[in-house]
Design an enzyme around this catalytic site. Structure first.
Site, mmCIF file in Angstrom:
data_model
loop_
_atom_site.group_PDB
_atom_site.id
_atom_site.type_symbol
_atom_site.label_atom_id
_atom_site.label_comp_id
_atom_site.label_asym_id
_atom_site.label_seq_id
_atom_site.Cartn_x
_atom_site.Cartn_y
_atom_site.Cartn_z
ATOM 1 N N HIS A 18 0.850 -1.197 0.000
ATOM 2 C CA HIS A 18 0.000 0.000 0.000
ATOM 3 C C HIS A 18 0.882 1.242 0.000
ATOM 4 C CE1 HIS A 18 -4.116 1.730 1.152
ATOM 5 N NE2 HIS A 18 -3.314 2.774 1.011
ATOM 6 N N ASP A 22 1.580 9.178 -6.096
ATOM 7 C CA ASP A 22 1.512 10.632 -5.947
ATOM 8 C C ASP A 22 1.708 11.072 -4.502
ATOM 9 O OD1 ASP A 22 -0.885 9.405 -5.332
ATOM 10 O OD2 ASP A 22 -2.147 11.007 -6.092
ATOM 11 N N GLY A 187 -9.871 7.675 -1.844
ATOM 12 C CA GLY A 187 -10.456 8.999 -1.650
ATOM 13 C C GLY A 187 -11.267 9.034 -0.368
ATOM 14 N N GLU A 217 -10.849 3.130 7.351
ATOM 15 C CA GLU A 217 -9.875 4.136 7.746
ATOM 16 C C GLU A 217 -10.606 5.279 8.440
ATOM 17 O OE1 GLU A 217 -6.260 6.823 5.792
ATOM 18 O OE2 GLU A 217 -7.853 6.051 4.501
ATOM 19 N N ASP A 314 1.854 3.950 2.883
ATOM 20 C CA ASP A 314 0.775 4.804 2.378
ATOM 21 C C ASP A 314 1.329 5.933 1.523
ATOM 22 O OD1 ASP A 314 -1.828 5.476 1.887
ATOM 23 O OD2 ASP A 314 -2.197 6.407 3.822
#
Length: 376
Positions: A18, A22, A187, A217, A314
């Site tokens: 994960h 970007d 998102g 999350e 992440d």
């Protein structure tokens, strides 16, 4: 046995499932690409002047991400995505991503990004994917020249607030034998449940293609239930709030070595029973408010109760982190040693979206021999 130090942790073979492309740019690269493309909206320093040095920019990203809110955390991506709108920029960012991971001892990684966010410069979805795959290949070759072996594959992500998930799922299947190994939605979770994208998940299942879903999350247990029960996810992106379905004995220390007497609810049981991998990201989970602090992170509870936990970064830029740093934080907080990190790494490799024989080769030929040296 090799002493567990930051320097030695960097030598341990690691598997990363994960990581957002970007969210992992080098600050210097953000600045250079901004100058190249004429992006003049980089953040300002405390004096109101646009930041123009990499060290200050790196600190800005970390502070901006330390908001305790997933929504505000996601706002930082407006700057990185803005400079990733050309094939050359995407290729460079992908190449540097691989090089940085290799230097940190990562031997296998699945890096994700949302192709739909990189179309403002005139690229189409296929051109975006092809540019990133070229960058990954270049990064692997550059790492090999330095004696670092790494394999990087990608997940294409659909934005859960948009309406292109079926199209992105088709993109994943179209490129699945060329470096794309799966699909994801990402998102803000609140107001954008995974069930809005059932068509995409059904398409993936119909084509025997794996996928993961950001869930558990910010929005908690209901999003995990939907991701598993309705969407049929293969992995859970974060999934940290599965802890809400676990009742621990009163007064138990979250750093304990045993949680005998813990009672699991239906969702927690199915996650554990079906060995659904949890893509846990400790530093990020604190930054986004999924947990209050590392000390309160349920990672240790989940690990001791034998959920299939994995360690992930992440967003390396926003969290100012690496896999080695995440391992070190967990070691300091919960007292883990090499045997624990070997288990978490094998967990991750078992959960990768490449084929079984490839996963087994990494475990038998890379991971276990690497940890055997560290374990003495």
């Amino acid at each position: 046995m090799t002493t567990l130090t930051p320097a030695n942790i960097s030598l341990a073979p690691k598997v990363l499932l994960h990581d957002h492309l970007d969210g992992g740019l080098r600050p210097a690269t953000v600045l250079e690409l901004a100058h190249e493309v004429g992006y003049d909206a980089l953040p300002a320093d405390e004096n109101g002047r646009q930041i123009d040095d990499a060290e200050t920019l790196g600190r800005w990203f970390r502070r901006a991400a330390d908001s305790g809110s997933l929504e505000r955390y996601l706002e930082t991506f407006s700057h990185t995505v803005a400079v990733m709108q050309t094939a050359g920029a995407l290729e460079r960012v992908a190449r540097e991503c691989v090089e940085d991971l290799a230097d940190d001892g990562v031997v296998y990684a699945e890096v994700r990004y949302a192709p739909e966010q990189h179309l403002e410069g005139g690229l189409d979805l296929d051109q975006v994917v092809e540019a990133v795959l070229r960058g990954f290949a270049e990064g692997e070759a550059a790492a090999a020249e330095r004696g670092r072996s790494i394999t990087v594959r990608c997940l294409v992500t659909a934005m859960r607030h948009a309406a292109r998930s079926r199209e992105i799922a088709e993109l994943a299947v179209r490129y699945r034998d060329r470096g794309v190994v799966g699909f994801d939605i990402a998102g803000a979770e609140a107001g954008h449940p995974p069930t809005r994208h059932l068509d995409a998940f059904e398409y993936m299942r119909a084509n025997c293609a794996p996928f993961t879903i950001h869930a558990g999350e910010a929005f908690g247990l209901p999003s995990i239930h939907e991701a598993i029960g309705f969407c049929g996810t293969d992995r859970l992106g974060h999934g940290v709030r599965v802890f809400d379905d676990i009742e621990l004995p009163a007064g138990v220390d979250l750093a304990a070595h045993s949680f005998a007497g813990a009672r699991l609810g239906q969702v927690a049981n199915i996650v554990r029973d079906k060995r659904i991998p949890l893509e846990l990201c400790p530093s990020s989970n604190v930054q986004t408010g999924a947990v209050e602090s590392l000390a309160e992170h349920p990672f240790n509870v989940l690990a001791r109760l034998r959920f299939r936990v994995t360690v992930n970064t992440d967003n390396r830029l926003m969290s100012d982190t690496t896999m080695s740093k995440e391992f070190g934080l967990l070691a300091d907080q919960f007292g883990y040693g090499w045997a624990d990190f070997e288990r978490f790494t094998v967990n991750a490799m078992k959960s990768a979206f490449i084929h079984f024989d490839e996963r087994l080769a990494f475990i038998d030929d890379v991971i276990k021999p690497g940890y055997a040296v560290l374990l003495g």
